[in-house]
Design an enzyme around this catalytic site. Structure first.
Site, short mmCIF file in Angstrom:
data_model
loop_
_atom_site.label_atom_id
_atom_site.label_comp_id
_atom_site.label_asym_id
_atom_site.label_seq_id
_atom_site.Cartn_x
_atom_site.Cartn_y
_atom_site.Cartn_z
N ASP A 44 0.84 -1.21 0.00
CA ASP A 44 0.00 0.00 0.00
C ASP A 44 0.87 1.25 0.00
OD1 ASP A 44 0.83 -0.18 2.62
OD2 ASP A 44 -1.17 -0.04 3.52
N SER A 45 2.22 1.05 0.00
CA SER A 45 3.14 2.16 -0.28
C SER A 45 2.90 2.71 -1.68
CB SER A 45 4.59 1.69 -0.13
OG SER A 45 4.82 0.52 -0.89
N LYS A 113 -1.22 -9.51 2.41
CA LYS A 113 -0.48 -9.10 3.60
C LYS A 113 -1.35 -8.13 4.39
CE LYS A 113 3.20 -6.08 3.55
NZ LYS A 113 2.66 -5.00 4.40
N GLU A 115 -1.57 -5.70 8.25
CA GLU A 115 -0.81 -5.18 9.39
C GLU A 115 -1.48 -5.50 10.71
OE1 GLU A 115 -0.12 -0.97 8.84
OE2 GLU A 115 0.78 -1.27 6.85
N GLU A 178 8.93 -4.46 10.63
CA GLU A 178 9.32 -3.14 10.13
C GLU A 178 9.82 -2.26 11.28
OE1 GLU A 178 6.66 -1.22 7.38
OE2 GLU A 178 7.74 0.68 7.48
O1 KIV Z 1 3.54 -1.12 1.66
C1 KIV Z 1 4.71 -1.54 1.65
O2 KIV Z 1 5.49 -1.29 0.73
C2 KIV Z 1 5.13 -2.36 2.78
C3 KIV Z 1 6.59 -2.66 2.90
C4 KIV Z 1 7.33 -1.45 3.29
C5 KIV Z 1 6.85 -3.80 3.80
O3 KIV Z 1 4.34 -2.77 3.57
#
Ligand code: KIV
Length: 261
Positions: A44-45, A113, A115, A178
Protein backbone atom coordinates in the site's frame (compact mmCIF):
# COMPACT_ATOMS: atom_id res chain seq x y z
CA UNK A 1 10.22 -21.06 -15.21
CA UNK A 2 8.55 -22.45 -12.10
CA UNK A 3 6.44 -20.22 -9.90
CA UNK A 4 7.61 -19.80 -6.30
CA UNK A 5 4.96 -21.04 -3.90
CA UNK A 6 4.00 -20.39 -0.29
CA UNK A 7 5.28 -23.82 0.92
CA UNK A 8 8.53 -23.11 -0.94
CA UNK A 9 8.99 -19.79 0.90
CA UNK A 10 8.30 -21.47 4.28
CA UNK A 11 10.69 -24.31 3.55
CA UNK A 12 13.58 -21.95 2.87
CA UNK A 13 13.66 -20.56 6.43
CA UNK A 14 17.12 -21.04 7.92
CA UNK A 15 18.48 -22.38 4.62
CA UNK A 16 18.62 -19.38 2.32
CA UNK A 17 17.88 -15.65 2.64
CA UNK A 18 14.60 -14.55 1.05
CA UNK A 19 14.21 -11.42 -1.08
CA UNK A 20 11.18 -9.23 -1.65
CA UNK A 21 10.72 -5.88 -3.42
CA UNK A 22 7.66 -3.77 -4.10
CA UNK A 23 6.26 -3.14 -7.58
CA UNK A 24 3.14 -1.36 -8.73
CA UNK A 25 3.20 -1.79 -12.53
CA UNK A 26 4.03 -4.22 -15.35
CA UNK A 27 7.48 -2.95 -16.42
CA UNK A 28 8.99 -2.81 -12.96
CA UNK A 29 7.47 -6.18 -12.02
CA UNK A 30 8.90 -7.73 -15.20
CA UNK A 31 12.40 -6.36 -14.48
CA UNK A 32 12.28 -7.42 -10.82
CA UNK A 33 10.97 -10.90 -11.71
CA UNK A 34 13.64 -11.40 -14.40
CA UNK A 35 16.33 -10.35 -11.92
CA UNK A 36 15.37 -13.34 -9.75
CA UNK A 37 13.48 -11.93 -6.77
CA UNK A 38 11.54 -14.42 -4.58
CA UNK A 39 8.48 -12.27 -3.82
CA UNK A 40 6.95 -9.12 -5.26
CA UNK A 41 4.88 -7.06 -2.83
CA UNK A 42 2.27 -4.72 -4.22
CA UNK A 43 2.44 -2.65 -1.05
CA UNK A 44 0.00 0.00 0.00
CA UNK A 45 3.14 2.16 -0.28
CA UNK A 46 1.63 2.60 -3.76
CA UNK A 47 -0.19 5.47 -2.01
CA UNK A 48 2.96 7.42 -1.18
CA UNK A 49 4.98 6.41 -4.24
CA UNK A 50 2.71 6.26 -7.30
CA UNK A 51 -0.36 8.11 -6.08
CA UNK A 52 1.13 11.05 -4.19
CA UNK A 53 -0.81 10.58 -0.94
CA UNK A 54 0.72 11.86 2.31
CA UNK A 55 0.51 8.36 3.86
CA UNK A 56 -0.99 4.92 3.11
CA UNK A 57 -4.31 5.57 4.82
CA UNK A 58 -6.33 6.77 1.78
CA UNK A 59 -5.43 3.72 -0.38
CA UNK A 60 -8.50 1.71 -1.46
CA UNK A 61 -9.15 -1.94 -2.36
CA UNK A 62 -9.82 -0.83 -5.96
CA UNK A 63 -6.46 0.97 -6.20
CA UNK A 64 -4.66 -2.10 -4.82
CA UNK A 65 -6.37 -4.39 -7.34
CA UNK A 66 -5.70 -1.97 -10.21
CA UNK A 67 -1.94 -1.88 -9.45
CA UNK A 68 -1.65 -5.61 -8.71
CA UNK A 69 -3.22 -6.89 -11.96
CA UNK A 70 -0.25 -5.87 -14.17
CA UNK A 71 2.24 -7.10 -11.56
CA UNK A 72 0.57 -10.54 -11.52
CA UNK A 73 0.71 -10.63 -15.32
CA UNK A 74 4.44 -9.87 -15.26
CA UNK A 75 5.49 -12.18 -12.41
CA UNK A 76 6.36 -15.48 -14.08
CA UNK A 77 8.36 -16.75 -11.11
CA UNK A 78 8.02 -14.51 -8.05
CA UNK A 79 5.24 -15.03 -5.52
CA UNK A 80 2.90 -12.01 -5.63
CA UNK A 81 1.74 -10.51 -2.33
CA UNK A 82 -1.02 -7.87 -2.23
CA UNK A 83 -1.38 -5.50 0.72
CA UNK A 84 -4.82 -5.18 2.27
CA UNK A 85 -5.34 -1.42 2.64
CA UNK A 86 -6.52 0.46 5.74
CA UNK A 87 -10.13 -0.33 6.73
CA UNK A 88 -10.44 -3.30 4.35
CA UNK A 89 -10.06 -5.80 7.25
CA UNK A 90 -10.30 -3.84 10.52
CA UNK A 91 -14.13 -4.05 10.72
CA UNK A 92 -14.09 -7.77 11.48
CA UNK A 93 -13.83 -11.28 10.15
CA UNK A 94 -16.60 -11.18 7.54
CA UNK A 95 -15.35 -7.94 5.97
CA UNK A 96 -11.75 -9.22 6.03
CA UNK A 97 -12.67 -12.52 4.33
CA UNK A 98 -14.79 -10.75 1.71
CA UNK A 99 -12.03 -8.26 0.81
CA UNK A 100 -9.20 -10.82 0.92
CA UNK A 101 -11.25 -13.07 -1.39
CA UNK A 102 -12.05 -10.25 -3.78
CA UNK A 103 -8.44 -9.04 -3.87
CA UNK A 104 -7.08 -12.52 -4.65
CA UNK A 105 -9.80 -13.23 -7.23
CA UNK A 106 -9.53 -9.95 -9.11
CA UNK A 107 -5.82 -9.09 -8.81
CA UNK A 108 -4.18 -12.43 -9.61
CA UNK A 109 -1.97 -12.20 -6.48
CA UNK A 110 -1.30 -15.43 -4.60
CA UNK A 111 -1.27 -14.09 -1.06
CA UNK A 112 -2.40 -11.09 0.99
CA UNK A 113 -0.48 -9.10 3.60
CA UNK A 114 -2.08 -7.25 6.49
CA UNK A 115 -0.81 -5.18 9.39
CA UNK A 116 -1.20 -5.96 13.09
CA UNK A 117 -0.19 -8.53 15.68
CA UNK A 118 -2.23 -10.09 18.51
CA UNK A 119 -5.21 -7.81 17.76
CA UNK A 120 -5.45 -9.27 14.25
CA UNK A 121 -5.07 -12.93 15.25
CA UNK A 122 -8.70 -13.92 14.61
CA UNK A 123 -8.80 -12.03 11.31
CA UNK A 124 -5.61 -13.70 10.05
CA UNK A 125 -6.91 -17.12 11.12
CA UNK A 126 -10.24 -16.59 9.34
CA UNK A 127 -8.53 -15.64 6.08
CA UNK A 128 -6.09 -18.57 6.33
CA UNK A 129 -9.08 -20.88 7.00
CA UNK A 130 -10.52 -20.01 3.57
CA UNK A 131 -7.16 -21.03 2.04
CA UNK A 132 -5.81 -17.58 1.33
CA UNK A 133 -2.19 -17.42 2.50
CA UNK A 134 -1.47 -14.44 4.77
CA UNK A 135 1.79 -12.58 5.35
CA UNK A 136 1.74 -10.71 8.67
CA UNK A 137 3.31 -7.30 9.34
CA UNK A 138 4.28 -6.01 12.78
CA UNK A 139 6.51 -3.38 14.36
CA UNK A 140 6.03 -0.05 12.63
CA UNK A 141 2.69 -0.53 10.92
CA UNK A 142 2.20 2.55 8.70
CA UNK A 143 -1.61 2.24 8.66
CA UNK A 144 -1.46 3.02 12.42
CA UNK A 145 0.76 6.09 11.96
CA UNK A 146 -1.60 8.38 13.89
CA UNK A 147 -1.95 6.00 16.84
CA UNK A 148 1.82 5.40 16.92
CA UNK A 149 2.51 9.14 16.80
CA UNK A 150 4.69 8.98 13.69
CA UNK A 151 7.04 6.66 11.83
CA UNK A 152 9.16 5.52 14.78
CA UNK A 153 11.28 2.48 15.57
CA UNK A 154 9.19 0.10 17.73
CA UNK A 155 11.13 -1.02 20.80
CA UNK A 156 8.70 -2.77 23.17
CA UNK A 157 10.25 -6.22 23.18
CA UNK A 158 7.48 -8.12 24.99
CA UNK A 159 4.74 -6.68 22.79
CA UNK A 160 6.70 -7.37 19.60
CA UNK A 161 7.44 -10.99 20.54
CA UNK A 162 3.83 -11.51 21.60
CA UNK A 163 2.58 -10.02 18.31
CA UNK A 164 4.94 -12.16 16.24
CA UNK A 165 3.85 -15.34 18.01
CA UNK A 166 0.17 -14.46 17.62
CA UNK A 167 0.64 -13.97 13.87
CA UNK A 168 2.42 -17.33 13.59
CA UNK A 169 -0.24 -19.11 15.68
CA UNK A 170 -2.95 -17.62 13.45
CA UNK A 171 -1.40 -19.47 10.50
CA UNK A 172 0.52 -16.74 8.62
CA UNK A 173 3.19 -18.17 6.29
CA UNK A 174 5.66 -15.30 6.83
CA UNK A 175 5.86 -12.02 8.70
CA UNK A 176 7.28 -8.58 7.92
CA UNK A 177 9.15 -6.88 10.78
CA UNK A 178 9.32 -3.14 10.13
CA UNK A 179 11.59 -0.77 12.09
CA UNK A 180 12.40 -3.20 14.89
CA UNK A 181 15.79 -3.10 16.70
CA UNK A 182 18.04 -5.81 15.31
CA UNK A 183 18.41 -7.65 18.63
CA UNK A 184 14.65 -8.05 18.94
CA UNK A 185 14.32 -9.17 15.30
CA UNK A 186 16.99 -11.79 15.98
CA UNK A 187 15.04 -13.19 18.93
CA UNK A 188 11.78 -13.22 16.93
CA UNK A 189 13.51 -14.89 13.98
CA UNK A 190 14.92 -17.59 16.25
CA UNK A 191 11.62 -18.19 18.06
CA UNK A 192 9.33 -18.39 15.02
CA UNK A 193 9.08 -21.31 12.62
CA UNK A 194 7.90 -19.02 9.79
CA UNK A 195 10.26 -16.69 7.87
CA UNK A 196 10.73 -13.11 9.08
CA UNK A 197 11.15 -10.50 6.35
CA UNK A 198 12.82 -7.36 7.64
CA UNK A 199 12.68 -3.72 6.64
CA UNK A 200 14.72 -1.65 9.05
CA UNK A 201 14.97 -4.77 11.22
CA UNK A 202 18.62 -5.71 10.83
CA UNK A 203 20.53 -8.54 9.18
CA UNK A 204 19.30 -11.52 11.20
CA UNK A 205 15.85 -11.73 9.62
CA UNK A 206 15.20 -14.63 7.24
CA UNK A 207 14.75 -12.18 4.37
CA UNK A 208 14.62 -8.51 3.43
CA UNK A 209 12.14 -6.23 1.69
CA UNK A 210 12.57 -2.70 0.31
CA UNK A 211 10.40 -0.28 -1.61
CA UNK A 212 11.80 -0.44 -5.15
CA UNK A 213 11.81 3.37 -5.60
CA UNK A 214 13.96 3.73 -2.46
CA UNK A 215 16.48 1.14 -3.69
CA UNK A 216 16.73 2.88 -7.07
CA UNK A 217 17.07 6.36 -5.57
CA UNK A 218 13.86 7.63 -7.13
CA UNK A 219 12.25 9.09 -4.03
CA UNK A 220 12.90 12.74 -3.13
CA UNK A 221 14.05 14.18 0.18
CA UNK A 222 12.70 11.44 2.52
CA UNK A 223 15.52 8.97 3.21
CA UNK A 224 14.90 6.54 6.07
CA UNK A 225 18.07 5.22 7.80
CA UNK A 226 17.33 1.62 6.76
CA UNK A 227 17.24 2.35 3.03
CA UNK A 228 20.30 1.58 0.97
CA UNK A 229 20.24 3.40 -2.36
CA UNK A 230 21.80 1.08 -4.91
CA UNK A 231 21.37 3.69 -7.66
CA UNK A 232 20.65 7.40 -8.04
CA UNK A 233 18.08 7.11 -10.81
CA UNK A 234 16.28 10.33 -9.90
CA UNK A 235 19.39 12.34 -10.86
CA UNK A 236 19.94 10.26 -14.01
CA UNK A 237 16.32 10.66 -15.13
CA UNK A 238 16.33 14.40 -14.45
CA UNK A 239 19.53 14.87 -16.42
CA UNK A 240 18.17 12.80 -19.35
CA UNK A 241 15.00 14.92 -19.42
CA UNK A 242 17.00 18.17 -19.25
CA UNK A 243 19.17 17.04 -22.17
CA UNK A 244 16.03 16.24 -24.19
CA UNK A 245 14.53 19.67 -23.46
CA UNK A 246 17.80 21.36 -24.36
CA UNK A 247 18.25 19.41 -27.61
CA UNK A 248 14.68 20.05 -28.79
CA UNK A 249 14.93 23.76 -28.01
CA UNK A 250 18.26 24.02 -29.85
CA UNK A 251 17.21 21.98 -32.90
CA UNK A 252 19.62 19.11 -32.12
CA UNK A 253 16.90 16.45 -31.73
CA UNK A 254 15.52 14.97 -33.92
CA UNK A 255 18.47 14.82 -36.28
CA UNK A 256 18.75 12.98 -39.58
CA UNK A 257 19.29 9.55 -37.95
CA UNK A 258 15.99 9.89 -36.08
CA UNK A 259 14.00 11.03 -39.14
CA UNK A 260 12.28 9.06 -41.96
CA UNK A 261 13.24 9.51 -45.61
O1 KIV B 1 3.54 -1.12 1.66
C1 KIV B 1 4.71 -1.54 1.65
O2 KIV B 1 5.49 -1.29 0.73
C2 KIV B 1 5.13 -2.36 2.78
C3 KIV B 1 6.59 -2.66 2.90
C4 KIV B 1 7.33 -1.45 3.29
C5 KIV B 1 6.85 -3.80 3.80
O3 KIV B 1 4.34 -2.77 3.57
Amino acid sequence: MEKITVPNIRARKGKEKLTMLTAYDYIFAEIIDNAGIDMILVGDSVGTTMLGYKNTIPVTVEEMIHHTKPVSRAAKKALVVIDMPFMSYQEGIEQAKRNAGRMIKESGAETVKLEGGAKMKDVIKAIVDIDIPVMGHIGLTPQSVHALGGYKVQKEMDRLINDAKAVEEAGAFAIVLECVPRDISKIITEELSIPTIGIGAGPDCDGQVLVIYDLLGLMGAFRPKFVKRYMDLRTDIESGIKRYIDEVKNGIFPDDTHSFH
